[in-house]
Design a protein around this motif. Structure first.
Motif, mmCIF file in Angstrom:
data_model
loop_
_atom_site.group_PDB
_atom_site.id
_atom_site.type_symbol
_atom_site.label_atom_id
_atom_site.label_comp_id
_atom_site.label_asym_id
_atom_site.label_seq_id
_atom_site.Cartn_x
_atom_site.Cartn_y
_atom_site.Cartn_z
ATOM 1 N N ALA A 37 32.757 35.076 45.350
ATOM 2 C CA ALA A 37 33.023 33.834 44.609
ATOM 3 C C ALA A 37 33.964 34.096 43.433
ATOM 4 N N LEU A 38 33.757 35.193 42.732
ATOM 5 C CA LEU A 38 34.626 35.524 41.607
ATOM 6 C C LEU A 38 36.042 35.858 42.070
ATOM 7 N N ASP A 39 36.166 36.453 43.254
ATOM 8 C CA ASP A 39 37.492 36.740 43.794
ATOM 9 C C ASP A 39 38.232 35.433 44.093
ATOM 10 N N ALA A 40 37.532 34.477 44.675
ATOM 11 C CA ALA A 40 38.152 33.174 44.949
ATOM 12 C C ALA A 40 38.556 32.487 43.636
ATOM 13 N N GLN A 41 37.694 32.610 42.646
ATOM 14 C CA GLN A 41 37.997 32.030 41.325
ATOM 15 C C GLN A 41 39.221 32.711 40.708
ATOM 16 N N TRP A 42 39.328 34.034 40.858
ATOM 17 C CA TRP A 42 40.467 34.772 40.320
ATOM 18 C C TRP A 42 41.772 34.323 40.986
ATOM 19 N N ARG A 43 41.741 34.145 42.309
ATOM 20 C CA ARG A 43 42.945 33.684 43.000
ATOM 21 C C ARG A 43 43.368 32.302 42.496
ATOM 22 N N GLN A 44 42.401 31.450 42.238
ATOM 23 C CA GLN A 44 42.703 30.117 41.708
ATOM 24 C C GLN A 44 43.256 30.211 40.284
ATOM 25 N N THR A 45 42.648 31.042 39.464
ATOM 26 C CA THR A 45 43.114 31.238 38.087
ATOM 27 C C THR A 45 44.546 31.753 38.084
ATOM 28 N N ARG A 46 44.821 32.731 38.932
ATOM 29 C CA ARG A 46 46.171 33.299 39.008
ATOM 30 C C ARG A 46 47.197 32.246 39.407
ATOM 31 N N ALA A 47 46.809 31.388 40.344
ATOM 32 C CA ALA A 47 47.736 30.343 40.792
ATOM 33 C C ALA A 47 48.009 29.320 39.701
ATOM 34 N N GLN A 48 47.075 29.184 38.750
ATOM 35 C CA GLN A 48 47.223 28.191 37.687
ATOM 36 C C GLN A 48 47.859 28.751 36.418
ATOM 37 N N LEU A 49 48.159 30.031 36.416
ATOM 38 C CA LEU A 49 48.817 30.610 35.241
ATOM 39 C C LEU A 49 50.200 29.986 35.090
ATOM 40 N N PRO A 50 50.657 29.880 33.850
ATOM 41 C CA PRO A 50 52.003 29.327 33.642
ATOM 42 C C PRO A 50 53.062 30.188 34.328
ATOM 43 N N GLU A 51 54.162 29.557 34.680
ATOM 44 C CA GLU A 51 55.254 30.287 35.313
ATOM 45 C C GLU A 51 55.728 31.399 34.381
ATOM 46 N N GLY A 52 55.950 32.542 34.948
ATOM 47 C CA GLY A 52 56.379 33.690 34.163
ATOM 48 C C GLY A 52 55.224 34.502 33.603
ATOM 49 N N ALA A 53 53.990 34.053 33.850
ATOM 50 C CA ALA A 53 52.814 34.786 33.360
ATOM 51 C C ALA A 53 52.323 35.718 34.460
ATOM 52 N N GLY A 54 53.169 36.664 34.825
ATOM 53 C CA GLY A 54 52.815 37.632 35.859
ATOM 54 C C GLY A 54 52.128 38.847 35.270
ATOM 55 N N PRO A 55 51.864 39.824 36.118
ATOM 56 C CA PRO A 55 51.221 41.053 35.647
ATOM 57 C C PRO A 55 51.953 41.633 34.439
ATOM 58 N N GLY A 56 51.177 41.975 33.431
ATOM 59 C CA GLY A 56 51.733 42.536 32.206
ATOM 60 C C GLY A 56 51.888 41.520 31.091
ATOM 61 N N VAL A 61 47.017 39.258 31.487
ATOM 62 C CA VAL A 61 46.100 40.324 31.072
ATOM 63 C C VAL A 61 44.797 39.722 30.534
ATOM 64 N N ASP A 62 44.891 38.658 29.760
ATOM 65 C CA ASP A 62 43.678 38.007 29.235
ATOM 66 C C ASP A 62 42.819 37.459 30.372
ATOM 67 N N ALA A 63 43.461 36.794 31.337
ATOM 68 C CA ALA A 63 42.719 36.240 32.477
ATOM 69 C C ALA A 63 42.094 37.354 33.309
ATOM 70 N N LEU A 64 42.837 38.433 33.508
ATOM 71 C CA LEU A 64 42.321 39.554 34.287
ATOM 72 C C LEU A 64 41.160 40.233 33.561
ATOM 73 N N ASP A 65 41.268 40.388 32.251
ATOM 74 C CA ASP A 65 40.165 40.979 31.474
ATOM 75 C C ASP A 65 38.898 40.132 31.609
ATOM 76 N N GLU A 66 39.059 38.814 31.551
ATOM 77 C CA GLU A 66 37.897 37.930 31.700
ATOM 78 C C GLU A 66 37.295 38.058 33.098
ATOM 79 N N HIS A 67 38.161 38.123 34.092
ATOM 80 C CA HIS A 67 37.693 38.296 35.478
ATOM 81 C C HIS A 67 36.918 39.607 35.632
ATOM 82 N N HIS A 68 37.465 40.676 35.111
ATOM 83 C CA HIS A 68 36.786 41.973 35.203
ATOM 84 C C HIS A 68 35.438 41.945 34.488
ATOM 85 N N ALA A 69 35.379 41.284 33.334
ATOM 86 C CA ALA A 69 34.119 41.189 32.591
ATOM 87 C C ALA A 69 33.056 40.451 33.406
ATOM 88 N N GLU A 70 33.483 39.410 34.130
ATOM 89 C CA GLU A 70 32.533 38.660 34.949
ATOM 90 C C GLU A 70 32.060 39.469 36.151
#
Length: 119
Positions: A37-56, A61-70
């Motif tokens: 479920a968290l993986d599906a949520q992460w994919r959705q979060t990634r798709a909703q990031l603003p344009e240009g908000a790629g890895p790094g 990084v903030d979204a990924l840190d939150e995902h890892h914490a969960e």
């Protein structure tokens, strides 16, 4: 993997099992469900990031840190109890194998011996 371990556990003789194994498998199954479920949520979060908000980027990084914490507590469950899958497999290898078909004793003809007199 978990389904196989659960099936193997059902067929193992009691002397080769531990009472804690069914509960540990349940913990792993629940953790895996949460991680899916968290993986599906992460994919959705990634798709909703603003344009240009790629890895790094800070947003990524903030979204990924939150995902890892969960995910952490469920990954910890796997670190603590994942060994049970290997333990069940090892017990299954030690278990005596059952014949695929029951062996029936050889039948003797009713016509042989003293029942066949005079025929």
């Amino acid at each position: 993997m978990l389904a196989t371990a659960r099936l193997q556990l059902q067929h193992l003789p009691a002397h080769l099992t531990r009472a804690s194994w069914p509960g540990q498998l349940t913990i792993l199954e629940e953790a895996l469900s949460h991680l899916d479920a968290l993986d599906a949520q992460w994919r959705q979060t990634r798709a909703q990031l603003p344009e240009g908000a790629g890895p790094g980027s800070a947003a990524y990084v903030d979204a990924l840190d939150e995902h890892h914490a969960e995910c952490w507590s469920y990954l910890d469950d796997w670190a603590c109890y994942g060994r049970v899958v290997l333990d069940i497999q090892a017990a299954a290898r030690r278990a005596p194998s059952r014949p695929k078909r029951s062996q029936l004793p050889a039948l003797t003809s009713r016509r042989s011996g003293h029942g066949a007199r005079g025929r």
